[in-house]
Design a protein around this motif. Structure first.
Motif, PDB file in Angstrom:
ATOM      1  N   GLY A 100       0.924  -1.415  -0.026  1.00  0.00           N
ATOM      2  CA  GLY A 100      -0.074   0.314  -0.074  1.00  0.00           C
ATOM      3  C   GLY A 100       0.234   0.966   0.084  1.00  0.00           C
ATOM      4  O   GLY A 100       2.106   0.906   0.922  1.00  0.00           O
ATOM      5  N   ARG A 101      -0.112   1.799  -0.595  1.00  0.00           N
ATOM      6  CA  ARG A 101       1.217   3.788  -0.838  1.00  0.00           C
ATOM      7  C   ARG A 101       0.132   4.546   0.008  1.00  0.00           C
ATOM      8  O   ARG A 101      -1.225   4.081   0.230  1.00  0.00           O
ATOM      9  CB  ARG A 101       1.288   4.412  -1.817  1.00  0.00           C
ATOM     10  N   CYS A 102       0.747   5.772   0.707  1.00  0.00           N
ATOM     11  CA  CYS A 102      -0.115   6.703   0.845  1.00  0.00           C
ATOM     12  C   CYS A 102       0.187   7.699   0.642  1.00  0.00           C
ATOM     13  O   CYS A 102       1.298   8.556   0.157  1.00  0.00           O
ATOM     14  CB  CYS A 102       0.498   6.794   2.732  1.00  0.00           C
ATOM     15  N   GLY A 103      -0.524   8.632   0.026  1.00  0.00           N
ATOM     16  CA  GLY A 103      -0.570  10.128  -0.901  1.00  0.00           C
ATOM     17  C   GLY A 103       0.210  10.106  -2.293  1.00  0.00           C
ATOM     18  O   GLY A 103       0.384  10.943  -2.540  1.00  0.00           O
ATOM     19  N   ALA A 104       0.208   9.055  -3.340  1.00  0.00           N
ATOM     20  CA  ALA A 104       0.711   8.561  -3.853  1.00  0.00           C
ATOM     21  C   ALA A 104       0.042   9.616  -5.650  1.00  0.00           C
ATOM     22  O   ALA A 104      -0.985   9.655  -5.516  1.00  0.00           O
ATOM     23  CB  ALA A 104       1.405   7.307  -4.559  1.00  0.00           C
ATOM     24  N   LEU A 105       1.375  10.323  -6.033  1.00  0.00           N
ATOM     25  CA  LEU A 105      -0.169  10.800  -6.933  1.00  0.00           C
ATOM     26  C   LEU A 105       0.117  10.123  -8.786  1.00  0.00           C
ATOM     27  O   LEU A 105       1.637   9.930  -8.560  1.00  0.00           O
ATOM     28  CB  LEU A 105       0.382  12.037  -6.847  1.00  0.00           C
ATOM     29  N   ARG A 106      -0.040  10.188  -9.401  1.00  0.00           N
ATOM     30  CA  ARG A 106      -0.303  10.038 -11.142  1.00  0.00           C
ATOM     31  C   ARG A 106      -1.061  10.574 -11.247  1.00  0.00           C
ATOM     32  O   ARG A 106      -2.157  10.904 -11.081  1.00  0.00           O
ATOM     33  CB  ARG A 106      -0.876   8.637 -11.417  1.00  0.00           C
ATOM     34  N   SER A 107      -0.697  11.897 -12.670  1.00  0.00           N
ATOM     35  CA  SER A 107      -0.716  12.906 -12.976  1.00  0.00           C
ATOM     36  C   SER A 107      -1.024  12.641 -14.376  1.00  0.00           C
ATOM     37  O   SER A 107       0.212  12.357 -14.958  1.00  0.00           O
ATOM     38  CB  SER A 107      -0.685  14.317 -12.615  1.00  0.00           C
ATOM     39  N   TYR A 108      -1.556  12.828 -15.541  1.00  0.00           N
ATOM     40  CA  TYR A 108      -2.301  12.693 -16.728  1.00  0.00           C
ATOM     41  C   TYR A 108      -2.372  13.579 -17.906  1.00  0.00           C
ATOM     42  O   TYR A 108      -3.504  14.262 -17.244  1.00  0.00           O
ATOM     43  CB  TYR A 108      -2.255  11.143 -17.334  1.00  0.00           C
ATOM     44  N   ALA A 109      -2.133  14.165 -18.621  1.00  0.00           N
ATOM     45  CA  ALA A 109      -1.868  15.274 -19.147  1.00  0.00           C
ATOM     46  C   ALA A 109      -2.135  14.791 -20.272  1.00  0.00           C
ATOM     47  O   ALA A 109      -1.367  14.631 -21.642  1.00  0.00           O
ATOM     48  CB  ALA A 109      -1.275  16.506 -19.765  1.00  0.00           C
ATOM     49  N   ALA A 110      -3.186  15.648 -21.079  1.00  0.00           N
ATOM     50  CA  ALA A 110      -3.772  14.742 -22.870  1.00  0.00           C
ATOM     51  C   ALA A 110      -3.466  16.163 -23.117  1.00  0.00           C
ATOM     52  O   ALA A 110      -3.750  16.990 -22.889  1.00  0.00           O
ATOM     53  CB  ALA A 110      -5.144  14.809 -22.719  1.00  0.00           C
ATOM     54  N   ARG A 111      -2.261  15.906 -24.076  1.00  0.00           N
ATOM     55  CA  ARG A 111      -1.953  16.379 -25.313  1.00  0.00           C
ATOM     56  C   ARG A 111      -2.619  16.743 -26.771  1.00  0.00           C
ATOM     57  O   ARG A 111      -1.751  15.419 -26.797  1.00  0.00           O
ATOM     58  CB  ARG A 111      -0.475  17.468 -25.053  1.00  0.00           C
TER      59      ARG A 111
END
Length: 134
Positions: A100-111
């Motif tokens: 398990g992770r705490c506070g993980a971010l995976r952010s994706y930007a469509a361009r």
């Protein structure tokens, strides 16, 4: 005694001395350009849940927040499909860790030239995927 000490250290580190675990986040951002809509559809697996189909206007974002199980052998995954005009791409947006992770971010930007990714708001975007045409 050494094994017990190691066990207590691992347990304390894993549970962060009783502090609350922040939600993990998958963030999706439309940076395609004015007037271009991004449509995306995401699914959770283990458990199987349809997270929904959304349409984002230019410079708008949407996020999904969730918690990982603290110990699991069956990992939760989030798979997304991005679409705009005649372009699309299917990809795994998140995979749960064994502990398990705490506070993980995976952010994706469509361009227009593809999909960009980052794990921290302080880091620059990195090119991740080319669009498929179809």
């Amino acid at each position: 005694m050494k094994l017990f000490t190691i066990f207590i250290f691992v347990l304390a580190t894993h549970y962060r001395f009783g502090t609350a675990c922040k939600d993990n986040r998958v963030v999706i951002i439309n940076q395609l350009g004015p007037g271009i809509l991004l449509t995306y559809d995401c699914y959770y697996k283990n458990p199987d849940v349809h997270a929904g189909k959304y349409t984002l206007k230019f410079n708008k974002w949407h996020d999904m927040e969730f918690k990982d199980a603290q110990m699991t052998f069956v990992k939760k995954t989030i798979t997304c499909n991005f679409k705009y005009d005649k372009y699309y791409y299917d990809f795994r947006a998140y995979r749960e860790a064994a502990f398990g992770r705490c506070g993980a971010l995976r952010s994706y930007a469509a361009r227009k030239d593809g999909i960009y990714f980052r794990r921290s708001y302080q880091k620059p975007w990195e090119f991740k995927f080319h669009w498929n045409v179809g």
